[in-house]
Design a protein around this motif. Structure first.
Motif, PDB file in Angstrom:
ATOM      1  N   PRO A   1       0.793  -1.235   0.000  1.00 46.47           N
ATOM      2  CA  PRO A   1       0.000   0.000   0.000  1.00 46.47           C
ATOM      3  C   PRO A   1       0.824   1.284   0.000  1.00 46.47           C
ATOM      4  O   PRO A   1       0.284   2.359  -0.248  1.00 46.47           O
TER       5      PRO A   1
ATOM      6  N   PRO B   1      -2.885   5.068   0.696  1.00 46.49           N
ATOM      7  CA  PRO B   1      -4.270   4.587   0.592  1.00 46.49           C
ATOM      8  C   PRO B   1      -5.208   5.542   1.313  1.00 46.49           C
ATOM      9  O   PRO B   1      -4.790   6.606   1.759  1.00 46.49           O
TER      10      PRO B   1
ATOM     11  N   VAL C   1      -6.441  -2.281   4.448  1.00 45.41           N
ATOM     12  CA  VAL C   1      -6.324  -1.931   3.042  1.00 45.41           C
ATOM     13  C   VAL C   1      -6.655  -3.163   2.201  1.00 45.41           C
ATOM     14  O   VAL C   1      -6.503  -4.299   2.645  1.00 45.41           O
TER      15      VAL C   1
END
Length: 129
Positions: A60, A79, A86
């Motif tokens: 991420p 993110p 996530v």
């Protein structure tokens, strides 16, 4: 009927598998077994014709959010803000029934060893539901 099977994780999960910026905490054998199980799952779905697509997602830290401000696109690193979980990966299946989708989601959850989200894909709008 198409369904998306999604798995979520903490940002440190990529390190667990040696895919993030940190050191892997799983053994090489465990990592290989995990990826072999995922590959076998997708191979089985391809053999039955139920696989549409499926991918794991990158660490991420490579994610970006994009929005429109004053009519212009603005991209930001990372993110979703304040998110502890996530999206780690997804698969899209095309199955004959909701029960079959649940069965496949359960197999996927067993492989990734966590809860997964199953959601219908709306090909033609709300009438699909």
């Amino acid at each position: 009927m198409k369904y998306m099977i999604m798995t979520f994780g903490d940002v440190t999960d990529w390190d667990t598998l040696g895919l993030g910026s940190g050191e892997a905490t799983w053994s090489e054998e465990d990592i290989a077994a995990h990826f072999q199980a995922m590959g076998a799952f997708y191979d089985d779905l391809a053999a039955t014709g139920e696989l549409v697509t499926g991918y794991g997602l990158a660490d991420p830290t490579h994610a970006m959010t994009v929005e429109i401000r004053d009519g212009r696109p603005v991209a930001s690193d990372g993110p979703y803000a304040e998110s502890k979980e996530v999206l780690a990966g997804f698969g899209i299946v095309d199955v004959a029934s909701h029960d079959r989708a649940v069965e496949l989601a359960a197999r996927f959850a067993a492989i990734v060893q966590t809860r997964v989200e199953l959601r219908p894909v709306m090909d033609g709008g709300a009438a699909d539901l």
